[in-house]
Design a protein around this motif. Structure first.
Motif, mmCIF file in Angstrom:
data_model
loop_
_atom_site.group_PDB
_atom_site.id
_atom_site.type_symbol
_atom_site.label_atom_id
_atom_site.label_comp_id
_atom_site.label_asym_id
_atom_site.label_seq_id
_atom_site.Cartn_x
_atom_site.Cartn_y
_atom_site.Cartn_z
ATOM 1 N N HIS A 1 0.906 -0.988 -0.051
ATOM 2 C CA HIS A 1 0.225 0.000 -0.201
ATOM 3 C C HIS A 1 0.854 1.329 -0.015
ATOM 4 O O HIS A 1 1.911 1.207 0.552
ATOM 5 N N LYS A 2 0.472 2.338 -0.616
ATOM 6 C CA LYS A 2 1.396 3.455 -0.863
ATOM 7 C C LYS A 2 1.410 4.082 0.539
ATOM 8 O O LYS A 2 2.567 4.550 0.776
ATOM 9 N N LYS A 3 0.761 3.951 1.600
ATOM 10 C CA LYS A 3 0.793 4.613 2.696
ATOM 11 C C LYS A 3 1.908 3.917 3.630
ATOM 12 O O LYS A 3 2.244 4.463 4.598
ATOM 13 N N TYR A 4 2.396 2.697 3.362
ATOM 14 C CA TYR A 4 3.372 2.062 4.217
ATOM 15 C C TYR A 4 4.710 2.388 3.869
ATOM 16 O O TYR A 4 5.626 2.012 4.844
ATOM 17 N N LEU A 5 5.164 3.389 3.240
ATOM 18 C CA LEU A 5 6.400 3.940 2.742
ATOM 19 C C LEU A 5 6.678 5.063 4.111
ATOM 20 O O LEU A 5 6.174 6.202 4.032
ATOM 21 N N GLY A 6 7.602 4.703 5.072
ATOM 22 C CA GLY A 6 7.979 5.423 6.309
ATOM 23 C C GLY A 6 8.962 6.511 5.746
ATOM 24 O O GLY A 6 9.775 6.394 4.826
ATOM 25 N N ARG A 7 9.078 7.434 6.689
ATOM 26 C CA ARG A 7 10.096 8.622 6.592
ATOM 27 C C ARG A 7 11.300 8.047 6.403
ATOM 28 O O ARG A 7 12.315 8.527 5.610
ATOM 29 N N GLU A 8 11.860 7.438 7.310
ATOM 30 C CA GLU A 8 13.380 6.851 7.466
ATOM 31 C C GLU A 8 13.588 6.083 6.318
ATOM 32 O O GLU A 8 14.728 6.082 5.479
ATOM 33 N N GLU A 9 12.601 5.217 5.746
ATOM 34 C CA GLU A 9 12.759 4.181 4.486
ATOM 35 C C GLU A 9 12.741 5.209 3.315
ATOM 36 O O GLU A 9 13.829 4.995 2.239
ATOM 37 N N LYS A 10 12.110 6.091 3.357
ATOM 38 C CA LYS A 10 12.101 7.062 2.085
ATOM 39 C C LYS A 10 13.401 7.934 2.117
ATOM 40 O O LYS A 10 13.723 8.070 0.981
ATOM 41 N N ASP A 11 13.897 8.182 3.315
ATOM 42 C CA ASP A 11 15.222 8.964 3.460
ATOM 43 C C ASP A 11 16.394 7.961 2.818
ATOM 44 O O ASP A 11 17.354 8.373 1.934
ATOM 45 N N ARG A 12 16.302 6.633 3.084
ATOM 46 C CA ARG A 12 17.211 5.738 2.740
ATOM 47 C C ARG A 12 17.377 5.488 1.157
ATOM 48 O O ARG A 12 18.063 5.612 0.576
ATOM 49 N N ILE A 13 15.992 5.555 0.578
ATOM 50 C CA ILE A 13 15.900 5.308 -0.681
ATOM 51 C C ILE A 13 16.563 6.539 -1.550
ATOM 52 O O ILE A 13 17.357 6.551 -2.554
ATOM 53 N N MET A 14 16.162 7.557 -1.052
ATOM 54 C CA MET A 14 16.459 9.109 -1.873
ATOM 55 C C MET A 14 18.097 9.206 -1.620
ATOM 56 O O MET A 14 18.762 9.893 -2.289
ATOM 57 N N LEU A 15 18.893 8.753 -0.463
ATOM 58 C CA LEU A 15 20.134 8.791 -0.291
ATOM 59 C C LEU A 15 20.590 7.976 -1.443
ATOM 60 O O LEU A 15 21.841 8.155 -2.114
ATOM 61 N N ALA A 16 20.151 6.632 -1.606
ATOM 62 C CA ALA A 16 20.716 5.776 -2.519
ATOM 63 C C ALA A 16 20.651 6.254 -4.046
ATOM 64 O O ALA A 16 21.189 6.204 -4.861
ATOM 65 N N ALA A 17 19.482 6.931 -4.243
ATOM 66 C CA ALA A 17 18.945 7.767 -5.619
ATOM 67 C C ALA A 17 20.143 8.689 -5.849
ATOM 68 O O ALA A 17 20.550 8.713 -6.935
ATOM 69 N N THR A 18 20.224 9.480 -4.838
ATOM 70 C CA THR A 18 21.353 10.651 -5.028
ATOM 71 C C THR A 18 22.870 9.894 -5.419
ATOM 72 O O THR A 18 23.611 10.424 -6.258
ATOM 73 N N GLN A 19 23.291 9.038 -4.673
ATOM 74 C CA GLN A 19 24.559 8.463 -4.727
ATOM 75 C C GLN A 19 24.662 7.896 -6.250
ATOM 76 O O GLN A 19 25.753 7.695 -6.781
ATOM 77 N N TRP A 20 23.671 7.263 -6.779
ATOM 78 C CA TRP A 20 23.551 6.360 -8.013
ATOM 79 C C TRP A 20 23.361 7.229 -9.099
ATOM 80 O O TRP A 20 23.345 6.819 -10.317
ATOM 81 N N GLY A 21 22.676 8.488 -8.712
ATOM 82 C CA GLY A 21 22.192 9.415 -10.025
ATOM 83 C C GLY A 21 21.142 8.757 -10.475
ATOM 84 O O GLY A 21 20.965 8.917 -11.707
ATOM 85 N N ALA A 22 20.211 8.352 -9.886
ATOM 86 C CA ALA A 22 19.093 7.414 -10.183
ATOM 87 C C ALA A 22 17.828 8.081 -9.859
ATOM 88 O O ALA A 22 17.731 9.242 -8.876
#
Length: 99
Positions: free
Chosen positions: A61-82
């Protein structure tokens, strides 16, 4: 489908996401969660098409994405240019950019 465990439902969604992209001729790969460490633990699927690299987090469900997990994903996206995407199921697969 309603009697599947949460893990089985998540795996099924990840597999469907990969198949969705592959049917469109896009390179897509499911990442085994047991091989991930740290920041990358939140990445379920990786796709690459025409010079654009996507990392995708699949949630039941869309609502299950928590703040901490979202931050980790954005950090990985920034590191990989994704570009980071969230995938969930709502009468078919749905995708949304993670900001």
């Amino acid at each position: 489908n309603r009697w599947k465990s949460a893990r089985a439902k998540g795996y099924s969604l990840e597999r469907d996401c990969v198949n969705y992209y592959r049917q469109q001729g896009v390179f897509a790969l499911r990442i085994n969660s047991r091989s991930q460490k740290g920041v990358y633990r939140s990445i379920d699927v990786i796709t690459y098409h025409k010079g654009t690299f996507f990392i995708i987090q699949c949630k039941r469900h869309k609502k299950y994405l928590g703040r901490e997990e979202k931050d980790r994903i954005m950090l990985a996206a920034t590191q990989w240019g994704a570009t980071a995407l969230l995938c969930w199921r709502d009468r078919g697969l749905r995708f949304e950019f993670i900001k």
